[in-house]
Scaffold this motif. Structure first.
Motif, short mmCIF file in Angstrom:
data_model
loop_
_atom_site.label_atom_id
_atom_site.label_comp_id
_atom_site.label_asym_id
_atom_site.label_seq_id
_atom_site.Cartn_x
_atom_site.Cartn_y
_atom_site.Cartn_z
N THR A 150 0.90 3.74 -3.23
CA THR A 150 0.20 5.02 -3.06
C THR A 150 1.11 6.15 -2.62
OG1 THR A 150 -0.35 4.67 -0.71
CG2 THR A 150 -1.86 3.73 -2.36
N TRP A 195 0.83 -1.19 0.00
CA TRP A 195 0.00 0.00 0.00
C TRP A 195 0.88 1.26 0.00
CZ3 TRP A 195 -5.23 1.25 -0.11
CH2 TRP A 195 -5.52 2.58 0.19
N LEU A 203 -15.06 4.48 -4.81
CA LEU A 203 -15.37 4.08 -3.44
C LEU A 203 -16.88 4.07 -3.26
CD1 LEU A 203 -12.82 6.43 -1.60
CD2 LEU A 203 -12.51 4.00 -2.11
N THR A 232 -6.45 10.46 -0.31
CA THR A 232 -5.18 9.79 -0.63
C THR A 232 -5.15 9.29 -2.06
OG1 THR A 232 -4.91 9.10 1.68
CG2 THR A 232 -3.67 7.87 0.03
N LEU A 233 -6.26 8.71 -2.53
CA LEU A 233 -6.29 8.07 -3.84
C LEU A 233 -6.85 8.97 -4.93
CD1 LEU A 233 -7.68 4.58 -2.68
CD2 LEU A 233 -5.29 5.23 -3.03
N TRP A 272 -10.35 9.80 4.15
CA TRP A 272 -8.90 9.67 3.97
C TRP A 272 -8.58 8.93 2.67
CZ3 TRP A 272 -5.79 5.23 3.81
CH2 TRP A 272 -4.40 5.45 3.88
N LEU A 273 -9.33 7.89 2.37
CA LEU A 273 -9.12 7.16 1.12
C LEU A 273 -9.36 8.07 -0.08
CD1 LEU A 273 -10.87 3.70 1.72
CD2 LEU A 273 -8.41 4.12 1.52
N GLN A 274 -10.43 8.84 -0.05
CA GLN A 274 -10.74 9.73 -1.16
C GLN A 274 -9.62 10.74 -1.38
OE1 GLN A 274 -13.66 13.09 -0.86
NE2 GLN A 274 -14.80 11.95 -2.40
N HIS A 276 -3.22 4.27 6.90
CA HIS A 276 -4.02 4.91 7.96
C HIS A 276 -3.86 4.15 9.27
CE1 HIS A 276 -7.68 6.36 10.04
NE2 HIS A 276 -7.66 7.39 9.20
#
Length: 484
Positions: free
Chosen positions: A71, A67, A105, A133-134, A129-131, A76
């Motif tokens: 990325t 990960w 997502l 980060t990615l 956080w995913l949104q 996290h």
């Protein structure tokens, strides 16, 4: 029935009769309870056992290392600490991010009350956080229809009202409106989405639904049908305003669903149906539960005020709840606690800190101090109270800025904008583009009837992405130099 996040009443005591009765842990979309031993005590949920029972894969050190490599972002704290502990096909999502191929997502909420609690917001904090980060689009499903179907008392108007207020809570997590679509089932179901619902429903027999979800002859047909609505949200072709209307292309776009482990049965069924429909299977990443105040083996419930810290609670209410109700891992007496130490694994205040405290070293220090007996339960609860009060106060401040106009923006049917991996030009030609490199509006995918961009549009888009990648690389170099 459950959405990606669901309220359920989880018993924290087994004894409703005079004699203790043992039972195995029970994790399903409607209720969560740990194993009860012969003395009637509820044990903590065994998540390792769930991985074996559900046939999922654990998130191990190798996956966390990959990960970070793919990325460029440290995992996290939820991933580092095993709060998100299990997955299905997360490797596939990393493969696509590495190539900058499209995915999205998907998460959701079953609106059942005016205020969500902190157990609900943890998954939304992680998804935000995913949104970020990615840099990918997010779809949030509000299953007001489900809440009506599965409740004897709630009206359609009531659950639609909850959808509105819950949407405000969700938006307050900090999502980017340019890349987030929130929808109510009552308001959005139709068109391409309904076509996928019907396709899904045709592949699921009553016997299958009964075996997976436990329906019987008294279950209304809406409950039985709902799985197809929740499942159809996993398919990119349900959202032509975001991904275009060419199903040959959108059918290949998968989603990543962060959810609590009790929701996995829904998406096992969805993955099976996706294969038959020749759609991409959804990937999943599973979260453990935030324990109810009463202790391990349960989760917070919106129907039990004393089981949860609500986002509408005052600082005084938070302090009173933690002080009075938070299950302690301390000993019976001060002397025994100093001698033998506490048990952080079952202590609710400590468990909450594993969710809310970012500093790994400080968290370890607190654990060591408590388990050694040097830190007392009152001291641990005081630390927890401070973190929760600050978290809820910060949330309430953000929530106060979410107006009806902001909700309308997030729930409007419109194209979304995202770039994905900044180090790699976008590999897809499906996603609508709002502006070309010269600032002139470009047509969305399918706008010219073919679902294709012209060569000039492709060149402009790639040039824009390359410039963005160069800017991101320079910014990263500056950050590293400043840190050094």
């Amino acid at each position: 029935m459950a959405t990606v996040l669901e309220d359920s009443t989880a018993p924290t005591e087994s004894a409703t009769t005079n004699e203790p009765k043992s039972s195995k842990q029970d994790i399903n979309p409607w209720s969560v309870s740990g194993e009860v031993d012969e003395e009637g005590k509820v044990k903590a949920i065994d998540y390792r056992k769930l991985i074996d029972e559900f046939g999922t894969s654990s998130i191990d050190d190798a996956l966390l290392e990959r990960w970070e490599k793919v990325t460029g972002s440290k995992p996290h704290r939820f991933m580092r600490r095993g709060i998100f502990f299990s997955h299905r096909d997360l490797h596939m999502i990393l493969d696509r991010y590495e190539k900058n191929e499209p995915f999205f997502l998907y998460t959701g909420r079953g609106p059942s009350s005016d205020s969500m609690h902190i157990g609900h917001t943890q998954v939304f904090d992680f998804v935000q956080w995913l949104q970020e980060t990615l840099d990918v689009p997010l779809i949030v499903m509000l299953t007001d229809d489900e809440k009506f179907l599965f409740s004897e008392k709630r009206t359609v108007e009531e659950v639609m009202g909850y959808s509105r207020t819950n949407a405000m809570d969700i938006i307050a997590a900090g999502f980017d409106p340019a890349k987030t679509f929130i929808f109510s089932d009552f308001e959005y179901v139709g068109g391409a989405f309904y076509k996928n619902i019907v396709r899904f429903a045709k592949r699921v027999t009553y016997n299958t639904a009964k075996a997976i979800f436990g329906f019987d002859g008294s279950s209304n047909i809406g409950k039985i049908h709902f799985a197809s609505i929740q499942g159809a949200t996993s398919f990119a072709s349900s959202f032509p305003h975001i991904f275009g209307d060419d199903e040959k292309k959108t059918g290949k776009i998968p989603c990543l669903i962060p959810c609590a482990i009790d929701q996995d049965p829904y998406f096992r069924l969805t993955r099976d149906c996706a294969t038959g429909l020749k759609f991409a299977k959804p990937a999943l990443i599973h979260m453990r539960f935030l324990d109810a105040l009463q202790g391990p083996g349960s989760k917070m419930s919106a129907s039990d005020d004393n089981s949860a810290i609500f986002l509408s609670d005052t600082a005084k209410q938070i302090k009173n709840k933690i002080t009075r109700y938070a299950f302690s891992g301390g000993r019976e007496t001060l002397e025994e606690h100093r001698e033998k130490g506490g048990n952080a694994d079952v202590d609710v205040a400590y468990q909450y800190l594993t969710f809310f405290m970012e500093d790994d070293e400080e968290l370890k220090r607190i654990r060591d101090e408590y388990n050694s007996g040097r830190m007392l339960t009152g001291e641990l609860k005081a630390i927890c109270i401070d973190y929760l009060q600050r978290y809820v106060a910060t949330f309430q401040e953000r929530r106060s800025k979410v107006t009806d106009a902001v909700v309308d923006e997030f729930m409007s049917v419109r194209p979304l904008e995202w770039k994905g991996n900044p180090r790699v030009p976008r590999a897809d030609l499906v996603v609508p583009v709002s502006k070309a490199a010269d600032g002139v509006a470009a047509p969305t995918a399918g706008a010219n009837g073919s679902g294709e961009m012209s060569k000039n549009q492709m060149k402009k888009l790639l040039k824009e992405q390359q410039n963005a990648a160069k800017k991101a690389a320079k910014a990263k170099e500056k950050e590293e130099a400043a840190a050094a």
